[in-house]
Design a protein around this motif. Sequence first.
Motif, PDB file in Angstrom:
ATOM      1  N   ARG A 227       0.831  -1.202   0.000  1.00  0.00           N
ATOM      2  CA  ARG A 227       0.000   0.000   0.000  1.00  0.00           C
ATOM      3  C   ARG A 227       0.866   1.252   0.000  1.00  0.00           C
ATOM      4  NH1 ARG A 227      -3.625  -2.731   4.757  1.00  0.00           N
ATOM      5  NH2 ARG A 227      -4.409  -4.449   3.468  1.00  0.00           N
ATOM      6  N   PRO A 228       1.381   1.641  -1.170  1.00  0.00           N
ATOM      7  CA  PRO A 228       2.187   2.861  -1.230  1.00  0.00           C
ATOM      8  C   PRO A 228       1.350   4.082  -0.865  1.00  0.00           C
ATOM      9  CG  PRO A 228       1.608   2.121  -3.441  1.00  0.00           C
ATOM     10  CD  PRO A 228       1.173   1.037  -2.497  1.00  0.00           C
ATOM     11  N   VAL A 229       2.035   5.127  -0.443  1.00  0.00           N
ATOM     12  CA  VAL A 229       1.344   6.369  -0.050  1.00  0.00           C
ATOM     13  C   VAL A 229       2.031   7.542  -0.735  1.00  0.00           C
ATOM     14  CG1 VAL A 229       0.653   5.447   2.203  1.00  0.00           C
ATOM     15  CG2 VAL A 229       2.829   6.688   1.984  1.00  0.00           C
ATOM     16  N   THR A 230       1.361   8.685  -0.747  1.00  0.00           N
ATOM     17  CA  THR A 230       2.012   9.888  -1.243  1.00  0.00           C
ATOM     18  C   THR A 230       2.939  10.447  -0.172  1.00  0.00           C
ATOM     19  OG1 THR A 230       0.285  11.366  -0.435  1.00  0.00           O
ATOM     20  CG2 THR A 230      -0.002  10.454  -2.668  1.00  0.00           C
ATOM     21  N   ASN A 231       3.822  11.338  -0.584  1.00  0.00           N
ATOM     22  CA  ASN A 231       4.721  11.962   0.388  1.00  0.00           C
ATOM     23  C   ASN A 231       3.952  12.745   1.443  1.00  0.00           C
ATOM     24  OD1 ASN A 231       6.351  14.804   0.905  1.00  0.00           O
ATOM     25  ND2 ASN A 231       7.614  12.975   1.150  1.00  0.00           N
ATOM     26  N   ALA A 232       2.858  13.368   1.041  1.00  0.00           N
ATOM     27  CA  ALA A 232       2.037  14.098   2.017  1.00  0.00           C
ATOM     28  C   ALA A 232       1.460  13.152   3.058  1.00  0.00           C
ATOM     29  CB  ALA A 232       0.919  14.850   1.294  1.00  0.00           C
ATOM     30  N   GLU A 233       0.981  11.974   2.610  1.00  0.00           N
ATOM     31  CA  GLU A 233       0.466  10.986   3.555  1.00  0.00           C
ATOM     32  C   GLU A 233       1.576  10.442   4.443  1.00  0.00           C
ATOM     33  OE1 GLU A 233      -3.018   8.531   1.523  1.00  0.00           O
ATOM     34  OE2 GLU A 233      -1.313   8.784   0.172  1.00  0.00           O
ATOM     35  N   PHE A 234       2.736  10.182   3.854  1.00  0.00           N
ATOM     36  CA  PHE A 234       3.876   9.699   4.632  1.00  0.00           C
ATOM     37  C   PHE A 234       4.251  10.715   5.712  1.00  0.00           C
ATOM     38  CE2 PHE A 234       8.272   8.992   5.683  1.00  0.00           C
ATOM     39  CZ  PHE A 234       8.397   7.618   5.704  1.00  0.00           C
ATOM     40  N   THR A 235       4.252  11.983   5.330  1.00  0.00           N
ATOM     41  CA  THR A 235       4.587  13.045   6.281  1.00  0.00           C
ATOM     42  C   THR A 235       3.615  13.063   7.449  1.00  0.00           C
ATOM     43  OG1 THR A 235       5.581  14.386   4.517  1.00  0.00           O
ATOM     44  CG2 THR A 235       4.875  15.546   6.516  1.00  0.00           C
ATOM     45  N   ARG A 236       2.327  12.958   7.153  1.00  0.00           N
ATOM     46  CA  ARG A 236       1.321  12.964   8.221  1.00  0.00           C
ATOM     47  C   ARG A 236       1.494  11.769   9.156  1.00  0.00           C
ATOM     48  NH1 ARG A 236      -2.132  14.724   3.975  1.00  0.00           N
ATOM     49  NH2 ARG A 236      -2.933  12.611   3.671  1.00  0.00           N
ATOM     50  N   GLU A 237       1.754  10.595   8.595  1.00  0.00           N
ATOM     51  CA  GLU A 237       1.889   9.395   9.418  1.00  0.00           C
ATOM     52  C   GLU A 237       3.152   9.444  10.280  1.00  0.00           C
ATOM     53  OE1 GLU A 237      -0.165   7.132  10.055  1.00  0.00           O
ATOM     54  OE2 GLU A 237      -1.608   7.069   8.417  1.00  0.00           O
ATOM     55  N   LEU A 238       4.251   9.933   9.707  1.00  0.00           N
ATOM     56  CA  LEU A 238       5.473  10.014  10.495  1.00  0.00           C
ATOM     57  C   LEU A 238       5.338  11.054  11.602  1.00  0.00           C
ATOM     58  CD1 LEU A 238       8.331   9.197  11.123  1.00  0.00           C
ATOM     59  CD2 LEU A 238       9.144  10.649   9.244  1.00  0.00           C
ATOM     60  N   ALA A 239       4.691  12.177  11.306  1.00  0.00           N
ATOM     61  CA  ALA A 239       4.455  13.197  12.329  1.00  0.00           C
ATOM     62  C   ALA A 239       3.611  12.631  13.465  1.00  0.00           C
ATOM     63  CB  ALA A 239       3.784  14.415  11.714  1.00  0.00           C
ATOM     64  N   ARG A 285       3.824  -8.537   7.292  1.00  0.00           N
ATOM     65  CA  ARG A 285       3.500  -8.333   8.705  1.00  0.00           C
ATOM     66  C   ARG A 285       2.979  -6.918   8.948  1.00  0.00           C
ATOM     67  NH1 ARG A 285       8.254 -11.221  12.366  1.00  0.00           N
ATOM     68  NH2 ARG A 285       8.198 -13.272  11.349  1.00  0.00           N
ATOM     69  N   HIS A 286       3.479  -5.976   8.133  1.00  0.00           N
ATOM     70  CA  HIS A 286       3.088  -4.575   8.300  1.00  0.00           C
ATOM     71  C   HIS A 286       2.650  -4.023   6.938  1.00  0.00           C
ATOM     72  CE1 HIS A 286       4.776  -4.746  12.309  1.00  0.00           C
ATOM     73  NE2 HIS A 286       5.911  -5.162  11.810  1.00  0.00           N
ATOM     74  N   PRO A 287       1.440  -4.358   6.507  1.00  0.00           N
ATOM     75  CA  PRO A 287       0.984  -3.890   5.194  1.00  0.00           C
ATOM     76  C   PRO A 287       0.613  -2.414   5.174  1.00  0.00           C
ATOM     77  CG  PRO A 287      -0.745  -5.144   6.274  1.00  0.00           C
ATOM     78  CD  PRO A 287       0.465  -5.266   7.140  1.00  0.00           C
ATOM     79  N   ASP A 288       0.370  -1.825   6.357  1.00  0.00           N
ATOM     80  CA  ASP A 288      -0.012  -0.421   6.438  1.00  0.00           C
ATOM     81  C   ASP A 288       1.145   0.412   6.984  1.00  0.00           C
ATOM     82  OD1 ASP A 288      -2.816  -0.601   5.608  1.00  0.00           O
ATOM     83  OD2 ASP A 288      -3.055  -1.770   7.450  1.00  0.00           O
ATOM     84  N   LEU A 289       1.238   1.646   6.514  1.00  0.00           N
ATOM     85  CA  LEU A 289       2.355   2.509   6.898  1.00  0.00           C
ATOM     86  C   LEU A 289       2.383   2.780   8.397  1.00  0.00           C
ATOM     87  CD1 LEU A 289       4.771   4.265   6.150  1.00  0.00           C
ATOM     88  CD2 LEU A 289       3.166   6.125   5.659  1.00  0.00           C
ATOM     89  N   ALA A 290       1.249   3.019   9.020  1.00  0.00           N
ATOM     90  CA  ALA A 290       1.239   3.332  10.451  1.00  0.00           C
ATOM     91  C   ALA A 290       1.886   2.211  11.258  1.00  0.00           C
ATOM     92  CB  ALA A 290      -0.192   3.582  10.934  1.00  0.00           C
ATOM     93  N   GLY A 291       1.544   0.967  10.945  1.00  0.00           N
ATOM     94  CA  GLY A 291       2.128  -0.154  11.655  1.00  0.00           C
ATOM     95  C   GLY A 291       3.613  -0.311  11.368  1.00  0.00           C
ATOM     96  N   ALA A 292       4.007  -0.047  10.119  1.00  0.00           N
ATOM     97  CA  ALA A 292       5.410  -0.152   9.751  1.00  0.00           C
ATOM     98  C   ALA A 292       6.245   0.900  10.471  1.00  0.00           C
ATOM     99  CB  ALA A 292       5.566  -0.007   8.240  1.00  0.00           C
ATOM    100  N   LEU A 293       5.724   2.114  10.587  1.00  0.00           N
ATOM    101  CA  LEU A 293       6.444   3.166  11.293  1.00  0.00           C
ATOM    102  C   LEU A 293       6.550   2.860  12.785  1.00  0.00           C
ATOM    103  CD1 LEU A 293       5.015   6.349   9.541  1.00  0.00           C
ATOM    104  CD2 LEU A 293       7.368   5.489   9.405  1.00  0.00           C
ATOM    105  N   HIS A 294       5.491   2.346  13.356  1.00  0.00           N
ATOM    106  CA  HIS A 294       5.542   1.968  14.767  1.00  0.00           C
ATOM    107  C   HIS A 294       6.623   0.916  15.002  1.00  0.00           C
ATOM    108  CE1 HIS A 294       4.149   1.128  18.830  1.00  0.00           C
ATOM    109  NE2 HIS A 294       4.183  -0.172  18.529  1.00  0.00           N
TER     110      HIS A 294
END
Length: 298
Positions: A227-239, A285-294
């Motif tokens: 599930r790729p994301v845009t840079n804007a979405e990546f920024t929000r999730e990392l923040a 194991r981590h298909p979603d960005l939020a889980g991968a960042l955690h």
Amino acid sequence: MRILMAGASGFLGTRLADRLTADGHRVVRLVRRPTRGADEVRWDPTSAHLDPAAVAGADAIVNLAGAGVGDKRWNAAYRALIRSSRVDSTTTLAVTIAGLPTADRPKVLLNSSAVGWYGNTGDRPVEEDAPAGNGFLADVARVWEAATRPAEDAGVRVVRLRTGLPLHRDGGLLKPQLLPFKLGIAGRLGSGRQWVPWIAMTDWLEAVRFLLDRADLAGAVNVVGPRPVTNAEFTRELAAAVHRPAVIPIPAIALKLALGGFATEALTSTRVLPGVLTRAGFTWRHPDLAGALHAALT
């Protein structure tokens, strides 16, 4: 398995070598300095030097060698190093493999490549059958992958690992971003509309192990999250992951001043999907960005 590995001291190689060793495999590292033990072999890919005896009898070879694309500001000399460090190592391994008697050749060569192969895809999703795009990294990927051909022509299974951006706090995409994000002085890059082909480090390691074992899989494999994301979405999730705001966008012109030629690649949109892994039944194991960042930050 006896696994010969190039690039074992790098960001990905260190973690993969540890994982394979923990799984009971014997990892023999190719090094350019004097060896320090029986599990190291000296080579010099710039002069195509590698003792065939070191390759003979290996069950698998994993090649992750290559200068980091984000380690330094790009100039002509560093661009040349990015290309030569990848092509020379791959050529040396592939030619050495092809020169061995059939019985002594490894069963598989897992050779690093990159999603840079596709160039700028905009909003268009691409899988492994998409042609190479345009740009410096796409050009590098073309010659890099072509350098595996002698091993493939010799009948060895070759897997070209088109790796995305593995997430781990100690390197890769995350390490240089963590401090500004924690200080609340970060934001999207440029427009933020460019797609980011991320993958959890755990899933990258699992995918490589999966591909080592799957004798039916060969050719290009996109080693990215589903599930790729845009840079804007990546920024929000990392923040959100570091509990800080990220409201200061970094203009494209500022990136170009800071990064030089690499800025163009940083702003490239690469919407890559893991077609081969998905169809082969690989489970993330981590298909979603939020889980991968955690996972990357804990």
